[in-house]
Scaffold this motif. Sequence first.
Motif, short mmCIF file in Angstrom:
data_model
loop_
_atom_site.label_atom_id
_atom_site.label_comp_id
_atom_site.label_asym_id
_atom_site.label_seq_id
_atom_site.Cartn_x
_atom_site.Cartn_y
_atom_site.Cartn_z
N GLY A 155 0.72 -1.18 -0.09
CA GLY A 155 -0.11 0.00 -0.09
C GLY A 155 0.84 1.40 -0.19
N ARG A 156 0.42 2.36 0.80
CA ARG A 156 1.05 3.57 0.73
C ARG A 156 1.02 4.16 2.21
N LYS A 157 1.68 5.23 2.33
CA LYS A 157 1.72 5.83 3.56
C LYS A 157 0.73 6.98 3.54
N ILE A 158 0.50 7.84 4.68
CA ILE A 158 -0.50 8.93 4.78
C ILE A 158 0.21 10.07 3.87
N ARG A 159 -0.93 10.51 3.18
CA ARG A 159 -0.32 11.64 2.02
C ARG A 159 -1.15 12.91 2.31
N GLU A 160 -0.68 13.98 1.92
CA GLU A 160 -1.06 15.29 2.28
C GLU A 160 -2.67 15.48 1.97
N ALA A 161 -3.01 14.72 0.98
CA ALA A 161 -4.46 14.86 0.56
C ALA A 161 -5.36 14.24 1.65
N ASP A 162 -4.78 13.25 2.40
CA ASP A 162 -5.48 12.59 3.45
C ASP A 162 -5.76 13.54 4.62
N LEU A 163 -5.09 14.31 4.88
CA LEU A 163 -4.88 15.26 5.91
C LEU A 163 -5.97 16.36 5.37
N SER A 173 0.49 -2.49 11.24
CA SER A 173 1.61 -3.09 11.09
C SER A 173 1.24 -4.62 10.40
N ASP A 174 2.26 -5.24 10.00
CA ASP A 174 2.02 -6.64 9.51
C ASP A 174 1.49 -7.46 10.70
N LEU A 175 1.81 -7.18 12.04
CA LEU A 175 1.27 -8.04 12.97
C LEU A 175 -0.21 -7.84 12.95
N VAL A 176 -0.62 -6.89 12.72
CA VAL A 176 -2.20 -6.70 12.66
C VAL A 176 -2.92 -7.34 11.60
N ILE A 177 -2.18 -7.14 10.31
CA ILE A 177 -2.75 -7.94 9.20
C ILE A 177 -2.53 -9.44 9.64
N ASP A 178 -1.45 -9.99 10.22
CA ASP A 178 -1.39 -11.32 10.56
C ASP A 178 -2.45 -11.75 11.32
N ASN A 179 -2.98 -10.95 12.31
CA ASN A 179 -4.17 -11.40 13.29
C ASN A 179 -5.48 -11.23 12.47
N LEU A 180 -5.43 -10.43 11.84
CA LEU A 180 -6.94 -10.13 11.32
C LEU A 180 -7.15 -10.72 9.79
N TYR A 181 -6.10 -10.69 8.91
CA TYR A 181 -6.22 -11.17 7.67
C TYR A 181 -5.36 -12.27 7.47
N GLY A 183 -2.41 -12.62 7.16
CA GLY A 183 -1.12 -12.15 6.83
C GLY A 183 -1.21 -11.87 5.35
N ASP A 184 -2.56 -11.79 4.59
CA ASP A 184 -2.73 -11.38 3.46
C ASP A 184 -2.84 -9.85 3.17
N MET A 185 -1.62 -9.13 2.84
CA MET A 185 -1.47 -7.86 2.92
C MET A 185 -2.42 -7.18 1.74
N GLU A 186 -2.25 -7.48 0.63
CA GLU A 186 -3.10 -7.20 -0.42
C GLU A 186 -4.66 -7.23 -0.45
N VAL A 207 -5.02 1.58 4.31
CA VAL A 207 -4.25 2.19 2.98
C VAL A 207 -2.94 1.82 2.97
N GLY A 208 -2.21 1.26 4.01
CA GLY A 208 -0.58 0.80 4.00
C GLY A 208 -0.45 -0.08 5.30
N VAL A 209 0.61 -0.89 5.21
CA VAL A 209 1.06 -1.77 6.08
C VAL A 209 2.43 -1.77 6.09
N TYR A 210 2.94 -1.46 7.41
CA TYR A 210 4.35 -1.36 7.51
C TYR A 210 4.96 -2.42 8.38
N LYS A 211 6.27 -2.72 8.23
CA LYS A 211 6.85 -3.87 8.91
C LYS A 211 7.30 -3.56 10.47
N TYR A 212 6.69 -4.40 11.48
CA TYR A 212 6.83 -3.98 12.81
C TYR A 212 8.14 -4.53 13.00
#
Length: 429
Positions: A155-163, A173-181, A183-186, A207-212
Motif C-alpha cells: 500500500g502507501r503511507k499517509i498523504r497530504e490529500a488525506d490530511l 503493522s504486519d502483525l495486525v494483518i497477520d492477526n486479522l487477515y 497475513g494477506d496484505m493485498e 491504506v498501508g502496511v508497515y513492517k513491525y
Amino acid sequence: MLILENVKMAFGSLRANKMRALLTMLGIIIGIGAVIAIMTVSSSLTTSITDSFQDMGANNVTVGLKQTTEEETVKANGMRFGTSGRNASIEEEDRITDEMIGELKQEYSDQIDAIALSESISSGTAGTGGVTSNVSVTGVNADYFESTQLSLLAGRKIREADLKGNKKVIMVSDLVIDNLYDGDMESALAQPISLNLDGVYSTYYIVGVYKYESNSTVSEESDSDVTTSAYIPLTTGKEENHMDEGYTQFTIVTSTDVESVSDFADQVETFFAPYYNSNEDYEISTSTMESMTESMTEMIRTVSIAIAFIAGISLLVGGIGVMNIMLVSVTERTREIGTRKALGAKNSSIRLQFIIESMILCLVGGCLGILTGLLLGAIAASILGYAAAAPVAAMVVAVVFSMAIGVFFGYYPAGKAAKLDPIEALRYE
C-alpha cells in the motif's frame, strides 16, 4: 649495535627460562588483557549506540515546549536544564501553532527537508469479523515518515490529500494483518477496520502496511498480544477526538547541507524566542540525536575508563613481579657481570642490558595481554550482541605503557647490577 646485542641476549634469556618468564609476565598479561577487553566492549557498545541513533535520525531536531525556569538555564548536550518554580498545565495558547511552524519552514527553507508532526490519540483495539489486535493510534502528517525508519510492505503511507480531506484512512503493522487477515496484505488494503479507543468505535480504511520492528530484547509470548502503532491523518485524529489546536512537540528533518545539527538547533530556539518572551510558563527547547549520542558515548567512556583504571591496578602487581625476577636474575648472573666488567664493560652498558631485558619481558607480556584482551572483548561483545570493535588507540597505549613499566621496574635491578664490584662479582659462588 650494543642495543641490538642486548635485545638478542634478552630474548635468549626468555627462551632459557620459559616458565619463569611466563609466570613473571602473568601480571602484565592479566592487567593489559583486562584493560583491552573493557575498552573493546566499550568501543563496541559506543559504535552500536551511534549506529542506532543514526538509524533513528542523526539529522533530526526535536523541538518542544519546556517549562520556564526561575534560575538561569544551562545549555548542556543540546538540552536546557534548570530549577522550575512553576507547575503550570499546557493551555491551548501555550502550544506551537501551525503559523509558527510555517514561518520557521519559510525562514530556513534551505536547511529543512521536512517537519514531522504527530499527536498520540489513544490505545485500544483494531478489529474485523470478531477478531481484534492491540494498537496504539497516532495522528501524523505526511512528513512524519521522513523522520522515522519505517519499512512499507504494502500500500502507501499517509498523504497530504488525506490530511486536507480529513480522510478516515489508517496504516497498520504486519502483525495486525497477520492477526486479522492471516497475513494477506493485498487483500487487507482498502478494507474497513473498526477501532475501539476507550469505548468509542469508529471505522477506518487500511491504506498501508508497515513492517513491525520490536525494540525489546525479550521475546514476546504471543504476537496477538503485542501492541503496535497505527497511523491516521493528524487532522482526522484531532477532529475525531476534539483535541486542542497546535502542538507541544514536533521534529525537524534537516537538510544534508546542514554542517552542524546542534548549531541549527540553537538557531531554532532563537527563532522561537520572540513568540514566547511574554509566556511566563513555557519556552522552546530543542534536542538532537547528535547531542544525545555525544552524551551517551561520553558516559560510557567515563565508566569504561574508571573500570579500566581499576583493572590496571594489576599492572602494578605485574611490575613488582618483573622487578623481583630481575633482582633474582642479577643475583644469578653475578659472575657474568663481573666477567663483563673485568673485560672493560662500562656501568652504563650493564645497566642498559638489564633495562632492555626488563623492557622486552614487559613488551612480550603486553603483546600477549593485548591478544588476550581482544579475544575476551570479542567474546563479551558477541554475548552482548554487538560487533567487536578493536580499540586501536588503547592497544598502542598498552604497548607503550608496558615498555614504560619495564623501564620503571627494571631500573633498580639494572642499577644494582651496574654498581657491582667486579672483584667481588668474580669471587661470587
